[in-house]
Enzyme design. Structure first.
Site, PDB file in Angstrom:
ATOM      1  N   GLU A 167     157.644 -10.793  10.325  1.00 43.72           N
ATOM      2  CA  GLU A 167     156.430 -11.488   9.909  1.00 43.72           C
ATOM      3  C   GLU A 167     155.407 -10.457   9.409  1.00 43.72           C
ATOM      4  OE1 GLU A 167     155.876 -14.747   9.418  1.00 43.72           O
ATOM      5  OE2 GLU A 167     154.262 -13.613   8.472  1.00 43.72           O
ATOM      6  N   GLU A 171     146.238 -10.593  11.408  1.00 39.99           N
ATOM      7  CA  GLU A 171     145.395 -11.477  12.208  1.00 39.99           C
ATOM      8  C   GLU A 171     144.062 -11.702  11.497  1.00 39.99           C
ATOM      9  OE1 GLU A 171     145.322 -10.174  16.318  1.00 39.99           O
ATOM     10  OE2 GLU A 171     147.457  -9.753  16.187  1.00 39.99           O
ATOM     11  N   ALA A 227     153.627   1.306   8.427  1.00 41.25           N
ATOM     12  CA  ALA A 227     153.355   2.741   8.366  1.00 41.25           C
ATOM     13  C   ALA A 227     152.559   3.086   7.099  1.00 41.25           C
ATOM     14  CB  ALA A 227     154.668   3.519   8.397  1.00 41.25           C
ATOM     15  N   CYS A 278     150.014  -3.783  16.210  1.00 36.91           N
ATOM     16  CA  CYS A 278     151.172  -3.264  15.463  1.00 36.91           C
ATOM     17  C   CYS A 278     151.109  -1.799  15.064  1.00 36.91           C
ATOM     18  CB  CYS A 278     151.380  -4.095  14.208  1.00 36.91           C
ATOM     19  SG  CYS A 278     151.897  -5.763  14.586  1.00 36.91           S
ATOM     20  N   ARG A 441     131.263   0.383  10.247  1.00 37.79           N
ATOM     21  CA  ARG A 441     131.996  -0.453   9.288  1.00 37.79           C
ATOM     22  C   ARG A 441     131.340  -0.474   7.916  1.00 37.79           C
ATOM     23  NH1 ARG A 441     137.211  -2.246  10.773  1.00 37.79           N
ATOM     24  NH2 ARG A 441     137.218  -2.482  13.019  1.00 37.79           N
TER      25      ARG A 441
END
Ligand code: UDX
Ligand code: UDX
Length: 463
Positions: A167, A171, A227, A278, A441
């Site tokens: 998948e 998110e 990666a 991940c 950010r």
């Protein structure tokens, strides 16, 4: 082979939204998501959609539409495996914490456990699909466990085909990513099984977006996609520091670089480093696999991508302390955002965890505000088992006003929409002076904040 019943083991951030989108687009298929965690299943079944265990824009609508019709959530794992023609394995695959490969290798115990349960309860021919991101060659383990169960049960006539179907959803945009995927990747050997899965996706995805290959290429492609994405973030984060030293502007550099279409503009936002379930896990695993094959240079190269990620967070803590006159002991800081990125309530590997822990160790008191992360989750993430005093040096704020009251600084860690238009006129009045905002950010309008007396530090902007 026509699929009528799907079972998915793992009602998490991947399994939940993925099965919801399959159910929505395949009304003739019954989809059941099973999980060993009864509380999680109860929340998926709660009438009140605000209680869904996962926050993901658009998910509640699909649940309202399909739940109880062709989408079900249950803890009765054996029963639903029994009736399934196709079982997705979507359990978590954490990094090993002890033993061989600790800190890098993936712990496959849940995948193994799921395979044993499928081996025990499956009936007739069952297609078993790996959804979780797994190290290359995991399908071999799954196959061996499944095949062992078929040896002594000729009368039951059990048989299995194993496919890899990783998948790629991110998110916060999961529903859109699932509805409009860049590609669907399916790896396997059994053409009939592959075709059955292709048919499911072809209910809403163009056939030319479905790419089929062998098991190992499919497994490895998922790890390598993560990666490459993580490597871009570490690259741009090294440049943010250079911009701060030279006076160049990170956003303009990223824009100019990204305008080269071979490089591209997405995934070039500098920030506090990548988090989420991940990237760290997968890159650690890539380092482990490379070392395993004796490819030490390859391992060192990817290790550096992880090192830069930790360095960016360490660098931020140091510059906050330095700017606040060299000490933050007994000072109060508002933490804006705890999720690893906006539009999710997930905090796994969130940069906020490391940064807040370090600020607490420096003696600061934190008011933590996040629109979707609960106080209980933050408490779990910040737990200092060996220092009870630090566990009491933060409080959960229910609103921005609460968070800003009497603080010396505000630290923006997640790019939630509501932090992009902070009302400095009012918020600055609540703060002790001199009042700082540290924006990791790059979302604060610097001039506007300065106009109301704020001292501003922003990632990738020097003077
Ligand atoms: C996980 C992995 O992190 C990711 O690498 C992979 O690509 C997909 O699976 P996620 O769905 O975000 O992602 O994990 P999580 O939200 O932790 O959900 C996993 C669920 O599996 C949990 O609800 C857990 O209770 C359940 N589970 C785990 C089982 O039902 N059975 C088990 O044996 C183990
Ligand atoms: C990622 C991959 O994008 C997805 O394809 C894979 O299936 C799972 O892992 P996810 O972890 O949900 O998805 O989030 P993603 O949007 O990729 O962001 C990961 C981290 O990188 C976040 O901490 C985010 O803040 C950071 N990031 C992302 C940046 O710092 N800058 C960017 O430009 C983009």
């Amino acid at each position: 082979m026509k699929i009528k019943n799907i079972c998915c083991i793992g009602a998490g951030y991947v399994g939940g939204p993925t099965m919801a989108v399959i159910a929505k687009n395949c009304p003739e298929i019954q989809v059941t998501v099973v999980d060993i965690n009864p509380e999680r299943i109860a929340n998926w079944n709660d009438e009140n959609l605000l209680k869904l265990p996962i926050y993901e824009p658009g998910l509640d609508k699909i649940i309202a539409q399909c739940r109880g019709k062709n989408l079900h959530f249950s803890t009765d794992i054996p029963n639903f495996i029994k009736s399934a023609d196709l079982v997705f394995i979507s359990v978590n695959t954490p990094t090993k914490t002890s033993g061989i490969g600790a800190g890098q290798a993936i712990d496959l115990k849940y995948v193994e456990e799921s395979s044993r349960i499928i081996a025990k309860y499956a009936n007739g021919h069952t297609i078993v699909v790996e959804k979780s991101t797994l190290p290359v060659k995991t399908a071999q383990t799954i196959k061996e466990i499944l095949d062992a169960s078929t040896m002594n049960n000729e009368e039951e006539n059990k048989s299995f085909s194993v496919l890899s179907n990783p998948e790629f959803l991110a998110e916060g945009t999961a529903i859109n990513d699932l509805v409009n995927p860049d590609r669907i990747l399916i790896g396997g050997e059994d053409t009939q099984a592959i075709n059955a899965l292709v048919e499911i996706y072809s209910n809403w995805v163009d056939k030319d977006k479905v790419f089929t290959t062998d098991l190992w290429s499919s497994e490895l492609s998922k790890l390598i996609s993560n990666a490459f994405l993580a490597q871009r973030i570490s690259s741009i984060n090294t440049i943010s520091a250079l911009c701060e030293s030279t006076g160049a502007k990170i956003n303009d550099v990223a824009l100019a670089v990204g305008m080269d279409k071979r490089i591209g503009s997405s995934f070039l936002n500098s920030g506090p480093g990548f988090g989420g379930s991940c990237f760290k896990k997968d890159i650690s695993n890539l380092v482990y696999i490379s070392n395993h094959y004796g490819l030490f240079e390859v391992a060192n190269y990817w290790q550096k991508v992880l090192d830069i990620n930790s360095w960016q967070q360490k660098r931020f803590v140091e510059l906050i302390v330095k700017n606040m006159f060299g000490t933050i002991s007994s000072k109060k800081i508002a933490i804006l955002g705890f999720a690893f990125k906006a539009n999710t309530n997930d905090t796994r590997e969130s940069p906020a965890i490391y940064i807040c822990r370090k600020l607490l160790e420096e003696g600061a008191f934190l008011n933590i505000y996040d629109p979707k992360v609960s106080s209980a989750q933050i408490s779990k993430d910040l737990n200092f088992s060996n220092n009870q005093m630090l566990n009491h040096n933060w409080s959960f704020s229910n609103s921005l006003d609460d968070a800003f009251r009497n603080v010396d600084a505000a630290l923006i860690l997640t790019e939630w929409n509501e932090f992009q238009s902070l009302e400095w006129r009012n918020l600055s009045k609540l703060m002790r002076k001199p009042a700082w905002v540290f924006d990791t950010r790059s979302i604060v309008n610097i001039e506007e904040a300065q106009q109301y007396g704020m001292k501003v530090w922003q990632v990738g902007y020097g003077n």
